[in-house]
Design a protein around this motif. Structure first.
Motif, PDB file in Angstrom:
ATOM      1  N   ARG A 185       0.822  -1.216   0.000  1.00 40.32           N
ATOM      2  CA  ARG A 185       0.000   0.000   0.000  1.00 40.32           C
ATOM      3  C   ARG A 185       0.856   1.266   0.000  1.00 40.32           C
ATOM      4  NH1 ARG A 185      -5.192   0.715   1.219  1.00 40.32           N
ATOM      5  NH2 ARG A 185      -5.445  -1.357   2.120  1.00 40.32           N
ATOM      6  N   TYR A 186       0.410   2.251  -0.779  1.00 39.20           N
ATOM      7  CA  TYR A 186       0.992   3.600  -0.719  1.00 39.20           C
ATOM      8  C   TYR A 186       0.075   4.444   0.167  1.00 39.20           C
ATOM      9  CZ  TYR A 186       4.393   2.844  -4.476  1.00 39.20           C
ATOM     10  OH  TYR A 186       5.462   2.403  -5.222  1.00 39.20           O
ATOM     11  N   SER A 187       0.660   5.132   1.140  1.00 38.97           N
ATOM     12  CA  SER A 187      -0.159   5.939   2.057  1.00 38.97           C
ATOM     13  C   SER A 187       0.250   7.414   1.972  1.00 38.97           C
ATOM     14  CB  SER A 187       0.017   5.446   3.496  1.00 38.97           C
ATOM     15  OG  SER A 187       1.337   5.695   3.929  1.00 38.97           O
ATOM     16  N   PRO A 188      -0.683   8.334   2.286  1.00 41.63           N
ATOM     17  CA  PRO A 188      -0.331   9.769   2.249  1.00 41.63           C
ATOM     18  C   PRO A 188       0.756  10.080   3.260  1.00 41.63           C
ATOM     19  CG  PRO A 188      -2.717   9.448   2.463  1.00 41.63           C
ATOM     20  CD  PRO A 188      -2.078   8.118   2.674  1.00 41.63           C
ATOM     21  N   SER A 189       1.780  10.792   2.814  1.00 41.64           N
ATOM     22  CA  SER A 189       2.912  11.081   3.691  1.00 41.64           C
ATOM     23  C   SER A 189       2.940  12.549   4.116  1.00 41.64           C
ATOM     24  CB  SER A 189       4.217  10.725   2.978  1.00 41.64           C
ATOM     25  OG  SER A 189       5.319  11.138   3.727  1.00 41.64           O
ATOM     26  N   ALA A 190       2.773  13.465   3.157  1.00 41.32           N
ATOM     27  CA  ALA A 190       2.865  14.892   3.500  1.00 41.32           C
ATOM     28  C   ALA A 190       2.148  15.733   2.456  1.00 41.32           C
ATOM     29  CB  ALA A 190       4.326  15.313   3.592  1.00 41.32           C
ATOM     30  N   VAL A 191       1.714  16.916   2.897  1.00 45.80           N
ATOM     31  CA  VAL A 191       1.148  17.941   2.004  1.00 45.80           C
ATOM     32  C   VAL A 191       2.025  19.172   2.149  1.00 45.80           C
ATOM     33  CG1 VAL A 191      -0.872  19.362   1.473  1.00 45.80           C
ATOM     34  CG2 VAL A 191      -1.193  17.055   2.362  1.00 45.80           C
ATOM     35  N   PHE A 192       2.559  19.666   1.035  1.00 48.70           N
ATOM     36  CA  PHE A 192       3.386  20.871   1.113  1.00 48.70           C
ATOM     37  C   PHE A 192       3.122  21.757  -0.107  1.00 48.70           C
ATOM     38  CE2 PHE A 192       5.669  17.405  -0.787  1.00 48.70           C
ATOM     39  CZ  PHE A 192       6.520  17.915  -1.759  1.00 48.70           C
ATOM     40  N   ASN A 193       3.838  22.886  -0.192  1.00 49.73           N
ATOM     41  CA  ASN A 193       3.663  23.905  -1.233  1.00 49.73           C
ATOM     42  C   ASN A 193       2.419  24.772  -0.992  1.00 49.73           C
ATOM     43  OD1 ASN A 193       4.404  25.209  -3.775  1.00 49.73           O
ATOM     44  ND2 ASN A 193       2.549  24.267  -4.598  1.00 49.73           N
ATOM     45  N   VAL A 194       1.637  24.501   0.071  1.00 48.48           N
ATOM     46  CA  VAL A 194       0.440  25.303   0.328  1.00 48.48           C
ATOM     47  C   VAL A 194       0.731  26.298   1.456  1.00 48.48           C
ATOM     48  CG1 VAL A 194      -2.025  25.253   0.832  1.00 48.48           C
ATOM     49  CG2 VAL A 194      -0.957  23.279  -0.204  1.00 48.48           C
ATOM     50  N   VAL A 195       0.501  27.576   1.182  1.00 51.71           N
ATOM     51  CA  VAL A 195       0.549  28.592   2.242  1.00 51.71           C
ATOM     52  C   VAL A 195      -0.852  28.763   2.802  1.00 51.71           C
ATOM     53  CG1 VAL A 195       1.050  31.008   2.786  1.00 51.71           C
ATOM     54  CG2 VAL A 195       2.512  29.765   1.192  1.00 51.71           C
ATOM     55  N   GLY A 196      -1.816  28.923   1.905  1.00 53.09           N
ATOM     56  CA  GLY A 196      -3.219  29.040   2.309  1.00 53.09           C
ATOM     57  C   GLY A 196      -4.131  28.768   1.140  1.00 53.09           C
ATOM     58  N   SER A 197      -5.153  27.939   1.349  1.00 56.33           N
ATOM     59  CA  SER A 197      -6.107  27.622   0.281  1.00 56.33           C
ATOM     60  C   SER A 197      -6.993  28.822  -0.010  1.00 56.33           C
ATOM     61  CB  SER A 197      -7.002  26.448   0.687  1.00 56.33           C
ATOM     62  OG  SER A 197      -6.231  25.279   0.786  1.00 56.33           O
ATOM     63  N   ALA A 198      -7.317  29.005  -1.285  1.00 57.40           N
ATOM     64  CA  ALA A 198      -8.148  30.144  -1.701  1.00 57.40           C
ATOM     65  C   ALA A 198      -9.632  29.891  -1.478  1.00 57.40           C
ATOM     66  CB  ALA A 198      -7.881  30.463  -3.164  1.00 57.40           C
ATOM     67  N   LYS A 199      -9.979  28.793  -0.770  1.00 55.77           N
ATOM     68  CA  LYS A 199     -11.390  28.521  -0.486  1.00 55.77           C
ATOM     69  C   LYS A 199     -11.720  28.749   0.983  1.00 55.77           C
ATOM     70  CE  LYS A 199     -12.258  25.247  -4.210  1.00 55.77           C
ATOM     71  NZ  LYS A 199     -12.603  23.874  -4.549  1.00 55.77           N
ATOM     72  N   CYS A 200     -10.761  29.294   1.734  1.00 58.25           N
ATOM     73  CA  CYS A 200     -10.936  29.448   3.179  1.00 58.25           C
ATOM     74  C   CYS A 200     -10.573  30.875   3.588  1.00 58.25           C
ATOM     75  CB  CYS A 200     -10.056  28.434   3.908  1.00 58.25           C
ATOM     76  SG  CYS A 200     -10.342  28.394   5.679  1.00 58.25           S
TER      77      CYS A 200
END
Length: 924
Positions: A9-24
């Motif tokens: 299985r491949y599992s989610p490891s990290a989320v990067f490159n985001v400073v702030g989402s434009a939907k929030c």
């Protein structure tokens, strides 16, 4: 029986490159006693807390899989409420970063979220047009308010009254009386959607923002109260109140409008915590600031106006006749303060005022940036100065290409304005390289240089160590859609929209500008292969025998790499092939197309092994895992999928992105996959040692589909289709809770009958016999009796899901549960929780219970027990409060120190008394 092929299985490891989402939105946080040092912003499904001074990530509040849509900070400064795209609301503790509460009541995204002044209640508005008021202390929903016909855009509690104000895209602003849970007033003065509103000047003014450039100002008159600040015209209109309106709690009159500089719709409005500065922005790059004038400032301003008018009359030679009448206008109450221009469109902002009168303004921009500005409100004409920017941790535009370094330690990502090199282990940005609009990329042999193919047709060579551009090679006259490294690492091939495939060799040349001692890398053009159509993708086979070229005419042409002679034409796709890859053993070619199909081709004869309908939208990227026939595909349907190229089987779908996936890269070892998306995020997926069984995966997918099927709202007996209804909604968790409770009731009946039988036997024999063995479930929960076991099960159902779980129970179980609740209340076990369950069941099943003669003695017994035990509980609470009050006074007398809360309260009351005296003296 044949062996089953095992996958890992491949599992989610990290989320990067985001400073702030434009939907929030973005909010300042008061952590470590500083008001403007930390901010919280939604980042896909997580919430990032940034340290604005260090430009570093301070905390991460982990989400599940749905995108964050709105944030609201608690008045106690310790909690943050987060609304998600699926309609759930979570409360996070900022000290532990853990989710303490989860409320699920909405069917679609949460669009408005706000705490009351005490932080005890929370209101949420949604795209499903419902407004729900939640009780934070009891961890449950109080009620659902229905009345709006469009998405709820804002909801705010009034500070001094039990009134809720909501606005919606249906053009209405509604006032709700929370005591009676009904809408008692609707403002109908808007012609288009109401996007936001604020209550200012002690909630005597309502300012609304709509789809035009006007900010409408409304005067709120609380009936039965006289307001000294009212204008004469407003006081006259007060006399004309109808008999019907007199019964209302308040009256709302339009005073006028303030014209904004922006011509587009209002996106957001907000005031700082002092209520002195109002900020407002539209879709564009302008943030307008207004000063909310106090009564004293308005009087001074009008006095100045009158002086000027008198002076003007004197100069014109007119004699003064009485006083000069200057009417109070809306502009006097809302004078313009300043305008802040940002580099990109503003999505949201927040402001905080410090003790010196300086206001800090935090803006979240649509280009993945957070900017902090400072403005001195005491100085006239002062300009806002930028304090800090959060830009380093992310690209401004979508990442269009990614690749791994040969040693799997670095990741290169490139977008419309820059390329960034990231440390794979820490996800920190090591280098930022300014470049043209990049479409393709690779690391040169040795990983010391990076080569980018751009939209303008250039090949750009960068030195990683220096972070500088070495050379701009004018390679093509059209966009360079693809570049592929030669397997012998001596050169590369580029394919462009100018119908040409060009071959390049690496060469080291002496360049005085670069260095006088060492040589630098360059590209030398060796051969050109002309094609009949735009080249969308080029790929060498790993044995360097063949070269595959994907064209705009939906075909893939295969040539011999050495002689460039035509070998195969692979046709079958209905739309252009956007991506392709060749397996490590050079036998399989996989193509992904805009027609949503993946095709597997044999490179010996060019036969199509299999055509798979892979995604629900265009397939943007495909790549084999090194030394295997497993491959990954990414599409515009936001999904990343893993496939087996030998068995033509779908292995797993990796969901995480919230928008189209543009690019992917598999590491040289196959242990990691990185994907870039339109949601501005880069996601890293890591290979684990957990085996993956296909049948289980399919079963989980079916369960997910079942959960996603929306069910109609449950019909609650005795409840009509009114404005107020139950806050919760039926979910898998509430159904499971009801099933556990039914099982517990069955076990209770079984165990109590056993104990009763044992008691009878003891009486018959006149001896104390051995008690019967306890049910294993009772032992597992550590319950000493069947009643304790049922109580434990009820306690384990989340407070916010309790009502929905009880609603699912069949009536036969309700009768048993009423008897059990009687035992709980009589034994003083969790009286509050037991009474909550009892009152809900009585309200829901009132008709059936009252018509059932068998239940009459039970209900009568419950009435007596509940009344006496709740009275005891109330007395205990009162005694404890009196004891605490005595201790507080004792400590104060002993230490001669007044507690801060009381000190501030006393100061406020003193101030109020002083004001009243002043008003009285003026009137006299």
């Amino acid at each position: 029986m044949g062996l089953t092929k095992q996958y890992l299985r491949y599992s989610p490891s990290a989320v990067f490159n985001v400073v702030g989402s434009a939907k929030c939105n973005v909010v300042f946080l008061d952590i470590e006693g500083t008001k403007s040092k930390f901010c919280a912003v939604g980042a896909c499904e997580h919430v990032f807390v940034w340290d604005l001074r260090k430009s570093e990530k301070h905390l991460v509040l982990q989400g599940d899989k749905h995108e964050v849509t709105i944030l609201a900070k608690s008045p106690d400064k310790r909690h943050l409420a987060v609304g998600y795209h699926d309609g759930t609301v979570k409360i996070f503790d900022l000290t532990t970063t853990e989710c303490t509460l989860t409320f699920s009541g909405h069917k679609s995204m949460v669009s408005a979220l706000s705490y009351d002044q005490s932080g005890v209640r929370l209101v949420s508005g949604s795209k499903d047009t419902d407004v729900i008021v939640w009780d934070i202390v009891n961890e449950s929903g109080l009620f659902r308010l229905k009345g709006h016909k469009g998405m709820v855009t804002q909801a705010r509690f009034m500070k001094n009254r039990n009134i809720l104000v909501t606005s919606s895209k249906d053009t209405f602003v509604k006032f709700w009386d929370l005591d009676t849970q009904h809408c008692f007033k609707t403002l109908v003065g808007h012609r288009a959607e109401v996007w936001d509103f604020v209550l200012v000047r002690d909630e005597r003014r309502l300012i609304t923002g709509s789809a035009d450039s006007e900010l409408r100002v409304w005067e709120i008159q609380y009936l039965g109260q006289e307001d000294d600040f009212q204008s004469d015209s407003a006081k006259k209109s007060r006399l004309d109140i109808d008999g019907e309106e007199e019964e209302m709690l308040l009256k709302c009159t339009k005073l006028g409008s303030v014209i904004r500089q922006g011509r587009d719709r209002v996106v957001g409005m907000s005031t700082d915590h002092t209520g002195r500065i109002l900020g407002c922005h539209g879709i564009g790059t302008t943030l307008e600031l207004f000063r909310i004038a106090s009564d004293e400032e308005i009087r001074k301003h009008i006095h100045k106006k009158e002086k000027k008018a008198r002076k003007k009359l004197r100069t014109e030679g007119q004699e003064e006749e009485g006083t000069v009448g200057i009417e109070q206008t809306v502009e006097d109450e809302l004078p313009k303060l300043n305008i802040i221009k940002t580099n990109s469109k503003i999505k949201a902002f927040d402001s905080v005022m410090d003790a010196n009168g300086k206001i800090k303004i935090l803006t979240l921009l649509t280009n993945n940036t957070v900017e902090l500005y400072s403005l001195d409100t005491n100085e006239k004409g002062s300009q806002a100065t930028p304090v800090s920017k959060l830009t380093m941790p992310g690209h401004r535009t979508d990442v269009r290409t990614v690749c791994f370094s040969s040693d799997n330690t670095a990741i290169l990502s490139a977008s419309g304005e820059s390329a960034k090199i990231w440390n794979r282990a820490s996800q920190h940005c090591i280098r930022t390289l300014s470049c043209d609009y990049a479409l393709s990329s690779l690391f040169a042999p040795g990983d010391r240089h990076v080569i980018l193919g751009t939209k303008s047709g250039k090949l750009q060579i960068f030195d990683v160590a220096a972070g500088s551009l070495l050379e701009d090679v004018d390679a093509h006259s059209g966009a360079v859609w693809s570049i592929s490294m030669a397997p012998d690492k001596r050169g590369l091939v580029s394919g462009s929209a100018d119908h040409e495939v060009k071959f390049w060799e690496f060469e080291l040349v002496t360049d005085e500008k670069y260095s006088s001692t060492s040589k630098r890398l360059t590209l030398v053009h060796t051969r050109t292969l002309k094609m009949s159509e735009d080249v969308l993708c080029v790929k060498y086979s790993p044995d360097q025998r063949l070269l595959a070229v994907a064209l705009l005419d939906n075909t893939v042409k295969v040539f011999f790499a050495d002689t460039l002679k035509f070998f195969l034409s692979l046709y079958g796709h209905k739309l252009p092939v956007l991506c392709m890859d060749i397996s490590a053993d050079s036998t399989l070619l996989v193509t992904g197309s805009a027609d949503r199909n993946v095709k597997l081709w044999g490179l010996d004869f060019g036969d199509c092994h299999k055509s798979i309908f892979a995604h629900d939208d265009s397939i943007m990227c495909v790549q084999f895992v090194a030394k295997t026939h497993l491959f990954f595909t990414g599409g515009k349907d936001k999904k990343l999928k893993e496939w087996d190229g030998d068995k033509f089987e779908h292995i797993v779908t990796l969901e995480g992105h919230h928008a189209e996936i543009w690019c992917l890269a598999v590491s040289p070892t196959g242990s990691h996959v990185v994907t870039g998306s339109h949601d501005k995020s880069l996601r890293l997926w890591e290979k684990t040692q957990e085996p993956l069984i296909l049948d289980e995966e399919r079963e989980m997918e079916r369960e997910k589909e079942y959960e996603n099927t929306r069910e109609e709202e449950p019909v609650v007996p005795g409840e009509q289709n009114t404005e107020a209804s139950m806050a919760g909604k039926k979910t898998m968790e509430t159904v499971k809770g009801a099933e556990r409770l039914m099982e517990a009731i069955e076990v209770y009946k079984e165990e109590t009958s056993k104990l009763e039988h044992h008691r009878e036997e003891c009486q018959a024999t006149g001896k104390e016999l051995l008690p019967p063995n306890l049910n294993p479930l009772l032992m597992a929960y550590g319950a000493t009796s069947p009643g304790r076991y049922v109580l434990e099960i009820i306690k384990r159902i989340k407070s916010s899901e309790l009502e929905e779980s009880l609603l699912v129970l069949p009536f036969s179980y309700v009768i048993d549960l009423l008897n059990i609740l009687d035992v709980f209340i009589e034994s003083r076990w969790e009286v509050e929780l037991s009474c909550r369950c009892l009152f809900f069941l009585l309200r829901v099943h009132h008709g059936q219970i009252t018509s059932n003669q068998v239940l009459l003695p039970v209900i009568d017994n419950l009435r007596k027990n509940a009344f006496s035990k709740v009275s005891e509980l109330r007395d205990t609470t009162g005694f404890n409060l009196a004891g605490l009050e005595f201790l507080r006074k004792h400590i104060e007398d002993k230490e001669e120190v007044t507690f801060f809360a009381d000190a501030t309260d006393r100061f406020k009351t003193k101030k109020r008394k002083g004001k009243k005296k002043a008003i009285l003296s003026i009137k006299m």
